[in-house]
Design a protein around this motif. Structure first.
Motif, PDB file in Angstrom:
ATOM      1  N   THR A   1       0.826  -1.249  -0.019  1.00  0.00           N
ATOM      2  CA  THR A   1       0.118  -0.011  -0.161  1.00  0.00           C
ATOM      3  C   THR A   1       0.901   1.289   0.044  1.00  0.00           C
ATOM      4  O   THR A   1       0.614   2.254  -0.792  1.00  0.00           O
ATOM      5  CB  THR A   1      -0.862  -0.051   1.120  1.00  0.00           C
ATOM      6  N   TRP A   2       1.857   1.267   0.813  1.00  0.00           N
ATOM      7  CA  TRP A   2       2.615   2.541   1.039  1.00  0.00           C
ATOM      8  C   TRP A   2       3.517   2.670  -0.029  1.00  0.00           C
ATOM      9  O   TRP A   2       4.269   3.857  -0.232  1.00  0.00           O
ATOM     10  CB  TRP A   2       3.427   2.426   2.515  1.00  0.00           C
ATOM     11  N   THR A   3       4.072   1.587  -0.774  1.00  0.00           N
ATOM     12  CA  THR A   3       4.556   1.628  -1.878  1.00  0.00           C
ATOM     13  C   THR A   3       4.088   2.624  -3.024  1.00  0.00           C
ATOM     14  O   THR A   3       4.865   3.203  -3.807  1.00  0.00           O
ATOM     15  CB  THR A   3       5.091   0.347  -2.502  1.00  0.00           C
ATOM     16  N   TRP A   4       2.710   2.198  -3.330  1.00  0.00           N
ATOM     17  CA  TRP A   4       1.903   2.780  -4.084  1.00  0.00           C
ATOM     18  C   TRP A   4       1.868   4.304  -3.854  1.00  0.00           C
ATOM     19  O   TRP A   4       1.897   5.127  -4.739  1.00  0.00           O
ATOM     20  CB  TRP A   4       0.585   2.154  -4.211  1.00  0.00           C
ATOM     21  N   VAL A   5       1.496   4.461  -2.464  1.00  0.00           N
ATOM     22  CA  VAL A   5       1.262   5.917  -2.007  1.00  0.00           C
ATOM     23  C   VAL A   5       2.576   6.615  -2.465  1.00  0.00           C
ATOM     24  O   VAL A   5       2.469   7.892  -2.865  1.00  0.00           O
ATOM     25  CB  VAL A   5       0.899   5.961  -0.832  1.00  0.00           C
ATOM     26  N   ALA A   6       3.847   6.270  -2.229  1.00  0.00           N
ATOM     27  CA  ALA A   6       5.092   6.868  -2.399  1.00  0.00           C
ATOM     28  C   ALA A   6       5.125   7.013  -3.965  1.00  0.00           C
ATOM     29  O   ALA A   6       5.750   8.134  -4.249  1.00  0.00           O
ATOM     30  CB  ALA A   6       6.001   6.024  -1.922  1.00  0.00           C
ATOM     31  N   ALA A   7       4.625   6.400  -4.868  1.00  0.00           N
ATOM     32  CA  ALA A   7       4.737   6.482  -6.222  1.00  0.00           C
ATOM     33  C   ALA A   7       3.832   7.360  -6.834  1.00  0.00           C
ATOM     34  O   ALA A   7       3.865   7.581  -8.078  1.00  0.00           O
ATOM     35  CB  ALA A   7       4.949   5.121  -6.692  1.00  0.00           C
ATOM     36  N   ASN A   8       3.014   7.692  -5.975  1.00  0.00           N
ATOM     37  CA  ASN A   8       1.788   8.480  -6.588  1.00  0.00           C
ATOM     38  C   ASN A   8       1.720   9.808  -5.789  1.00  0.00           C
ATOM     39  O   ASN A   8       0.593   9.687  -4.849  1.00  0.00           O
ATOM     40  CB  ASN A   8       0.469   7.826  -6.504  1.00  0.00           C
ATOM     41  N   PRO A   9       2.516  10.839  -5.873  1.00  0.00           N
ATOM     42  CA  PRO A   9       2.600  11.983  -5.227  1.00  0.00           C
ATOM     43  C   PRO A   9       1.202  12.757  -4.847  1.00  0.00           C
ATOM     44  O   PRO A   9       0.949  13.179  -3.798  1.00  0.00           O
ATOM     45  CB  PRO A   9       3.526  12.837  -5.664  1.00  0.00           C
ATOM     46  N   TRP A  10       0.156  12.479  -5.876  1.00  0.00           N
ATOM     47  CA  TRP A  10      -0.997  13.301  -5.335  1.00  0.00           C
ATOM     48  C   TRP A  10      -1.797  12.842  -4.252  1.00  0.00           C
ATOM     49  O   TRP A  10      -2.278  13.450  -3.220  1.00  0.00           O
ATOM     50  CB  TRP A  10      -1.848  13.260  -6.720  1.00  0.00           C
ATOM     51  N   ALA A  11      -1.789  11.426  -4.239  1.00  0.00           N
ATOM     52  CA  ALA A  11      -2.366  10.602  -3.257  1.00  0.00           C
ATOM     53  C   ALA A  11      -1.275  10.784  -1.646  1.00  0.00           C
ATOM     54  O   ALA A  11      -1.846  11.126  -0.556  1.00  0.00           O
ATOM     55  CB  ALA A  11      -2.374   9.145  -3.182  1.00  0.00           C
ATOM     56  N   GLY A  12      -0.175  10.704  -1.806  1.00  0.00           N
ATOM     57  CA  GLY A  12       0.756  11.011  -0.718  1.00  0.00           C
ATOM     58  C   GLY A  12       0.594  12.339  -0.302  1.00  0.00           C
ATOM     59  O   GLY A  12       0.487  12.597   1.278  1.00  0.00           O
ATOM     60  N   ASN A  13       0.262  13.414  -1.113  1.00  0.00           N
ATOM     61  CA  ASN A  13       0.223  15.043  -0.725  1.00  0.00           C
ATOM     62  C   ASN A  13      -1.044  14.969   0.165  1.00  0.00           C
ATOM     63  O   ASN A  13      -1.092  15.697   1.328  1.00  0.00           O
ATOM     64  CB  ASN A  13       0.410  15.830  -1.698  1.00  0.00           C
TER      65      ASN A  13
END
Length: 462
Positions: free
Chosen positions: A291-303
């Motif tokens: 889950t967190w690998t995907w979030v890190a790879a998608n800055p819009w979601a991480g932000n």
């Protein structure tokens, strides 16, 4: 669960007499007259009820008018924390709205309970209220007669002893009950509004059939999660045609029922975007540390997730330390994106990236009311349900229910292929979810002072 072709045979074979309440020999006319007389007799107690609840005189006057007769069809009604008790209780005895007790404007005239033997609370309530419990769905909506005899139908199938399949679908009998209702509509050559609590079905084909049948027979359909209607902080609605680029919702996502709440919150906000809903292109589920690998790879979601963390003054890494990380990823036909991310300590929080706006818009639904009492859980849900029954109009787009149901169903399917599970689910393309609509309703969420602890107006504790 019965096969679809077996249902009509079972319906014909079942005994049609009520299990409790009004006797089978009573005519339909007599039942209606009894309800009217009961309402008139109850007026003598209005002064006492006003003192107890703060009911306004204008609301009391409405009880003398013709009130919609409602059939409540439930899976299980055994605990005060079951959805059946939350919802039917408020249809019977009123709810909290805009800072005050609000009396119900409908009459519950019949009940069907799928798991009757374990639903002792429902039996007790119906006996106290003199509401007949019928053995079949058809008899409940026909009041023991041969054609449709109610003005609205409420289906509540959220609890009970039902199996869960390999993918985690809870196989509740929503479609099974709904299709029996529509059979009565078709035979009677008329339809009435239907409310279906939570998602339409655990199965996409069933859900699509349910929605399409409502359009075919031309009846209003509502339901879904109560969370989009809950108290908000800040108290605001996103304006229709807001240029939303991407959105997330953070909340409890432990199982199918929980993820539906989050997805319906996401859809209730995200469908306010410019141009309206355009349909869903794909859905994907990721569970566990990836889950967190995907979030890190998608800055819009991480932000957006970081904005939620800071808004609640949570420590760095708070969400990443959660016990059961999952994410539901939604790509829409217009290129906008959405995601539901499991997280605690924030209730249900929406975060939206809006074009031309430096900071994201954050709206939270917090502090589920308790303890269990008259106003426990949702109240706006019942308010808008009643408004649909009174006006014969959907209070928001029924298409939202279909989209939210479809997202959840494909999320549950994503981790499985050919009987093999993968924590990083496949991206499920969804051309069949090319569903378009525009959300233009005004604010529908609860506001004003929160409800006080109020013992059950029904007169007994559970």
């Amino acid at each position: 669960m019965m096969e679809k072709e077996e249902i009509e045979v079972a319906n014909r074979a079942a005994d049609s007499s009520p299990i409790t309440g009004t006797a089978e020999s009573d005519s339909l006319f007599t039942r209606r007259e009894m309800l009217g007389l009961t309402g008139m007799a109850g007026m003598a107690g209005v002064a006492g009820l006003t003192a107890l609840t703060g009911m306004v005189p204008e609301a009391v006057a409405q009880t003398a008018q013709r009130r919609p007769r409602i059939a409540c069809l439930v899976s299980y009604w055994g605990l005060p924390t079951s959805h059946a008790d939350w919802i039917v209780n408020k249809l019977l005895d009123g709810y909290w709205w805009k800072g005050a007790h609000t009396p119900s404007q409908v009459d519950v005239v019949s009940v069907y309970i799928n798991q009757f033997d374990t639903s002792l609370l429902g039996q007790k309530v119906c006996k106290a209220k003199n509401i007949p419990i019928y053995k079949t769905v058809g008899e409940a909506v026909m009041l023991g007669g041969k054609e449709l005899a109610v003005d609205g139908v409420v289906i509540v199938c959220e609890h009970g002893n039902y199996p869960t399949d390999l993918k985690g679908h809870w196989m509740l009998p929503r479609w099974w009950i709904y299709q029996q209702v529509t059979q009565v509509f078709e035979r009677s050559k008329r339809s009435v509004p239907v409310f279906n609590d939570k998602h339409l079905s655990y199965n996409w084909d069933d859900a699509k059939w349910m929605f399409d049948k409502s359009r075919e027979l031309n009846f209003p359909l509502s339901g879904g999660s109560s969370i989009p209607l809950y108290y908000r902080k800040p108290e605001m609605e996103i304006a229709a045609d807001t240029p939303i680029k991407n959105s997330i919702v953070v909340g409890d996502s432990a199982d199918e029922g929980a993820i539906f709440h989050c997805v319906d919150v996401l859809q209730a906000f995200h469908d306010r975007r410019k141009g309206g809903e355009t349909g869903v292109k794909s859905v994907q589920s990721i569970r566990g540390p990836e889950t967190w690998t995907w979030v890190a790879a998608n800055p819009w979601a991480g932000n957006l997730l970081e904005a939620v963390r800071k808004n609640f003054n949570l420590p760095a890494g708070h969400f990443q330390e959660g016990r059961r990380p999952v994410i539901c990823i939604v790509e829409y036909n217009d290129g906008t994106k959405g995601a539901v991310i499991a997280g605690s300590g924030v209730g249900w929080t929406y975060a939206g990236e809006i074009e031309g706006q430096k900071d994201p818009t954050l709206i939270s639904m917090l502090d589920w009311p308790g303890p269990v009492s008259q106003y426990h859980a949702a109240n706006a849900h019942e308010h808008w349900l009643i408004q649909m029954m009174l006006t014969g109009k959907e209070q928001f787009n029924a298409e939202r229910l279909l989209v939210s149901t479809g997202i959840v169903n494909n999320y549950m399917d994503s981790n499985w292929q050919d009987g093999v599970y993968s924590a990083v689910g496949r991206r499920v393309e969804t051309p069949f979810m090319n569903i378009k609509y525009r959300s233009t309703h005004g604010p529908m969420f609860e506001s004003g002072p929160r409800p006080p602890f109020t013992p059950y107006i029904r007169g007994f504790e559970s």
